[in-house]
Design an enzyme around this catalytic site. Structure first.
Site, mmCIF file in Angstrom:
data_model
loop_
_atom_site.group_PDB
_atom_site.id
_atom_site.type_symbol
_atom_site.label_atom_id
_atom_site.label_comp_id
_atom_site.label_asym_id
_atom_site.label_seq_id
_atom_site.Cartn_x
_atom_site.Cartn_y
_atom_site.Cartn_z
ATOM 1 N N ASP A 198 9.133 2.746 1.478
ATOM 2 C CA ASP A 198 7.948 3.447 1.964
ATOM 3 C C ASP A 198 7.858 3.182 3.470
ATOM 4 O O ASP A 198 7.413 2.119 3.895
ATOM 5 C CB ASP A 198 6.709 2.938 1.235
ATOM 6 C CG ASP A 198 5.436 3.621 1.724
ATOM 7 O OD1 ASP A 198 5.472 4.276 2.788
ATOM 8 O OD2 ASP A 198 4.399 3.485 1.049
ATOM 9 N N PHE A 253 0.849 -1.200 0.000
ATOM 10 C CA PHE A 253 0.000 0.000 0.000
ATOM 11 C C PHE A 253 0.875 1.236 0.000
ATOM 12 O O PHE A 253 1.769 1.372 0.840
ATOM 13 C CB PHE A 253 -0.943 0.026 1.221
ATOM 14 C CG PHE A 253 -1.890 1.193 1.162
ATOM 15 C CD1 PHE A 253 -2.985 1.163 0.314
ATOM 16 C CD2 PHE A 253 -1.668 2.339 1.915
ATOM 17 C CE1 PHE A 253 -3.849 2.247 0.217
ATOM 18 C CE2 PHE A 253 -2.529 3.424 1.830
ATOM 19 C CZ PHE A 253 -3.626 3.379 0.980
ATOM 20 N N LYS A 280 2.426 9.772 8.272
ATOM 21 C CA LYS A 280 1.722 9.290 9.455
ATOM 22 C C LYS A 280 2.233 9.918 10.759
ATOM 23 O O LYS A 280 1.820 11.018 11.081
ATOM 24 C CB LYS A 280 1.726 7.760 9.476
ATOM 25 C CG LYS A 280 0.825 7.179 8.360
ATOM 26 C CD LYS A 280 0.197 5.852 8.687
ATOM 27 C CE LYS A 280 -0.990 5.557 7.772
ATOM 28 N NZ LYS A 280 -0.663 4.879 6.529
HETATM 29 C C1 LIG Z 1 -0.947 5.202 5.078
HETATM 30 C C2 LIG Z 1 0.089 4.805 4.080
HETATM 31 C C3 LIG Z 1 0.297 5.536 2.885
HETATM 32 C C4 LIG Z 1 -0.611 6.663 2.468
HETATM 33 O O1 LIG Z 1 -0.542 7.770 3.313
HETATM 34 P P1 LIG Z 1 -1.679 8.907 3.206
HETATM 35 O O2 LIG Z 1 -1.250 9.932 4.194
HETATM 36 O O3 LIG Z 1 -2.980 8.247 3.517
HETATM 37 O O4 LIG Z 1 -1.648 9.420 1.798
HETATM 38 C C5 LIG Z 1 1.333 5.164 2.084
HETATM 39 N N1 LIG Z 1 2.143 4.134 2.396
HETATM 40 C C6 LIG Z 1 1.985 3.417 3.516
HETATM 41 C C7 LIG Z 1 2.925 2.300 3.834
HETATM 42 C C8 LIG Z 1 0.945 3.716 4.392
HETATM 43 O O5 LIG Z 1 0.758 2.974 5.502
#
Ligand SMILES: *Cc1c(COP(=O)(O)O)cnc(C)c1O
Length: 406
Positions: free
Chosen positions: A226, A141, A255
């Site tokens: 990420d 994700f 986050k």
């Molecule tokens: C939550 C998340 C995102 C997206 O972040 P947003 O602030 O919702 O755009 C991207 N990568 C990972 C691993 C995430 O957990």
């Protein structure tokens, strides 16, 4: 004329908000530390942390103080001007990591969008416009812009929005041979979460991470990590890559970076950054003084031995409670993750019950998360009080008992 009274209830949600979420029936109105209260004054213990965001709990006094003081000083200038909090925060992130350069944005998706664009741009400038292939992983994700959702590994989230960005290949996570089978000299980047969060709280193996680094080096591709969910202390280190001793070329953080205030960052090296020039990429809000001041305070608190070492102690308490529950109900096939990103996978005989358990937990007064249909996920404050873990786990066990017995 009397102002119209607006019903601020869950029912109103269904009439005024784009129906892309299915929120809980109760509406939180107040938080303090790891406790939250709803409109009826019912109290909850928060093991969800706003999805790994409120890493210092709710309304941490130092964050509130920075919000107030910077809020009375300067909020926004645009990137036509620089500002002091952004320069301080960038310098501290560089000092704490592999990086030499920082780009600020407002969300995880935007930081990843910048990362993927940078990886493609760098390959185009340094190598060839045909070096554009991105390798990513099933169940990954990376956010909800069309590029990031397409790099993400769940096609159901990117279908139906028209033509997708091309030249993105997905292979199974933690499967190095699968990566070897698709990587070539046209590959510009491998994009990976060190711990897949939404995909079920699955950490990368040491062999996999090291293998990805080696394959990137062999093919002059960039390793993009990420760390939107796994970073900022969540794993017990400031960033999860430190567990592996593997350096990325690009890393994204969001986050917990702002402890609940929207802000994100993309980190990279001088060599990769040097292909960029004014106008190539940008954002209006990104790196604004208010967001950066709050993130600086969050980083100052999180990046200390007290907080980082406390993460593993708290993890042990969580895992111990989950193991006791497992001994009683034969519930979990796996308890995994790192630090305070904890996944508890339900056994096949309880498959599909994760959402029911989450709802029962809320009824008992504890907020938890799921990752997919079969994994309970916990991403609490990194400084949650041990007494709150104990009480929250007691409530959670009651909820589990009701779902399993019922
Ligand atoms: C939550 C998340 C995102 C997206 O972040 P947003 O602030 O919702 O755009 C991207 N990568 C990972 C691993 C995430 O957990």
């Amino acid at each position: 004329m009397a102002a119209e009274k607006i019903a601020v209830t869950r029912e109103t949600f269904d009439n005024v908000i784009l129906p892309v979420y299915a929120p809980a029936q109760f509406v939180p109105v107040k938080g303090k530390g790891s406790r939250v209260w709803d409109q009826q004054g019912k109290e909850y213990i928060d093991f969800s942390g706003g999805i790994a965001v409120t890493a210092l709990g709710h309304c941490h006094p130092a964050l509130v103080e920075t919000l107030k003081s910077q809020g009375e000083t300067l909020w926004h200038t645009s990137n036509v001007f620089t500002n002091e909090p952004a320069l301080r925060l960038a310098s501290k992130l560089i000092k704490a990591t592999f990086a030499d350069r920082v780009f600020f944005a407002n969300s995880g998706a935007e930081a990843n969008e910048a990362a993927f664009k940078l990886a493609r741009y760098y390959a185009c400038k340094r190598h060839s416009p045909f070096k554009s292939k991105i390798i990513a992983f099933h169940n990954a994700f990376h956010g909800r812009t069309l590029f990031t959702v397409t790099v993400g590994g769940q096609p159901k989230y990117s279908d139906g929005f028209g033509p997708k960005p091309a030249d993105i290949v997905h292979v199974p996570f933690n499967d190095l041979d699968a990566v070897k089978a698709v990587i070539d000299d046209h590959t510009c980047a491998i994009v990976v979460e060190p711990i897949q969060g939404e995909g079920g709280v699955v950490p990368a193996t040491q062999e996999f991470m090291q293998g990805l680094r080696d394959l990137c080096d062999q093919h002059q591709a960039l390793l993009v990590l990420d760390e939107v969910q796994s970073g900022m202390g969540r794993s017990g280190k400031l960033f999860a890559y430190e567990h592996y001793g593997v350096q990325p070329d690009i890393l994204t953080s969001a986050k917990a970076l702002g402890g609940g205030f929207p802000v994100s960052a993309m980190l990279t090296t001088n060599e990769i950054a040097s292909t960029m020039a004014p106008g190539v990429h940008g954002t209006t809000y990104g790196g604004n003084p208010l967001a950066c001041a709050i993130a600086e305070t969050a980083l100052d608190i999180i990046n200390t031995p007290e907080v980082l070492e406390g993460v593993d102690l708290r993890r042990q308490q969580f895992v111990g409670a989950l193991q006791a529950m497992d001994a009683k109900y034969d519930l979990f096939s796996d308890i995994r993750g790192k630090g305070l990103l904890i996944g508890a996978a339900l056994k096949p005989q309880h498959a599909g019950k994760a959402r029911d358990i989450l709802n029962a937990a809320a009824a008992e007064g504890v907020m938890v998360l799921v990752a997919g249909t079969d994994v309970m996920r916990f991403a609490p404050s990194l400084i949650i009080e041990p007494a709150d873990i104990e009480e929250g786990m007691r409530r959670f066990a009651t909820a589990v008992g009701k779902v399993i017995a019922g």
